[in-house]
Design an enzyme around this catalytic site. Sequence first.
Site, PDB file in Angstrom:
ATOM      1  N   GLY A 138       0.935  -1.197  -0.026  1.00 39.23           N
ATOM      2  CA  GLY A 138      -0.103  -0.134   0.144  1.00 39.23           C
ATOM      3  C   GLY A 138       1.004   1.339   0.068  1.00 39.23           C
ATOM      4  N   HIS A 166       1.165   0.728 -13.152  1.00 42.68           N
ATOM      5  CA  HIS A 166       1.911  -0.650 -13.625  1.00 42.68           C
ATOM      6  C   HIS A 166       3.468  -0.319 -13.425  1.00 42.68           C
ATOM      7  CE1 HIS A 166       3.016  -4.595 -14.951  1.00 42.68           C
ATOM      8  NE2 HIS A 166       3.926  -4.161 -15.617  1.00 42.68           N
TER       9      HIS A 166
HETATM   10  C1  GRF Z   1       3.431  -0.984  -7.472  1.00 45.25           C
HETATM   11  O1  GRF Z   1       4.651  -1.333  -8.164  1.00 45.25           O
HETATM   12  C2  GRF Z   1       2.375  -0.826  -8.465  1.00 45.25           C
HETATM   13  O2  GRF Z   1       2.961  -0.346  -9.844  1.00 45.25           O
HETATM   14  C3  GRF Z   1       2.104  -2.307  -8.728  1.00 45.25           C
HETATM   15  O3  GRF Z   1       1.797  -2.896  -7.652  1.00 45.25           O
HETATM   16  C4  GRF Z   1       2.996  -1.961  -6.631  1.00 45.25           C
HETATM   17  C5  GRF Z   1       2.191  -1.808  -5.596  1.00 45.25           C
HETATM   18  O4  GRF Z   1       3.054  -1.287  -4.614  1.00 45.25           O
HETATM   19  N1  GRF Z   1       0.904  -2.226  -9.577  1.00 45.25           N
HETATM   20  P1  GRF Z   1       2.423  -0.948  -3.211  1.00 45.25           P
HETATM   21  O5  GRF Z   1       1.536  -2.128  -2.537  1.00 45.25           O
HETATM   22  O6  GRF Z   1       1.652   0.369  -3.390  1.00 45.25           O
HETATM   23  O7  GRF Z   1       3.616  -0.664  -2.307  1.00 45.25           O
END
Ligand code: GRF
Length: 195
Positions: free
Chosen positions: A15, A112
Amino acid sequence: MQKNKNIAVFASGGGSNLQAIIDGCKAGKIPAKVCAVISNNSKSGAMERARNAKIPAFHFSAKTHPTSDELAAAILHTLKNCETDIIFLAGYMKKIDPGILREYANRIFNIHPSLLPKFGGKGMYGINVHQAVIDAGETETGVTIHRVDPEYDTGEYVAQRTVPVLPGDTAETLAARVLEAEHQFLVEVICTLLI
Ligand code: GRF
């Protein structure tokens, strides 16, 4: 004065992107508020961050709603209840139900950690993405924010930012650099999506 928009964030993992959105809203950098956090993982860091920020946090999964119809109905009910304007997927590991896609057409976005269409699709999540970038010998990677359609990582691109791959990078050092770029980039891009 125009009412602030409501962003519902879907997240399954740590998150940190959710946190960047929460902080951006609090600091007035994003003229919106996070109205709900929805997660398929009750123990996720995202759920904890939501609770810490006093944002309504909802765990919806096959455990809480055994059929896909029940699950979609519960999610849709929650989105409507908090008057969701846009949905942002920040590390959400599930596909979005077609009914929800229809209801919020063009208003669901995903972040992404690569320059799509490179290094996207099934299995391309987390450290796998960055390992594949290193293995391919790329000299740059980046971040893509795109609209969400029924497939993984194929919706229309809204914005992309490049991040360099440095000599000696491991998947882990690259992941950290890209994640930091994500946090800044999504605050900038979300503002343009609220108009
Ligand atoms: C991020 O790298 C996002 O691009 C991908 O999942 C990851 C989530 O990271 N879809 P976090 O849980 O927000 O730290």
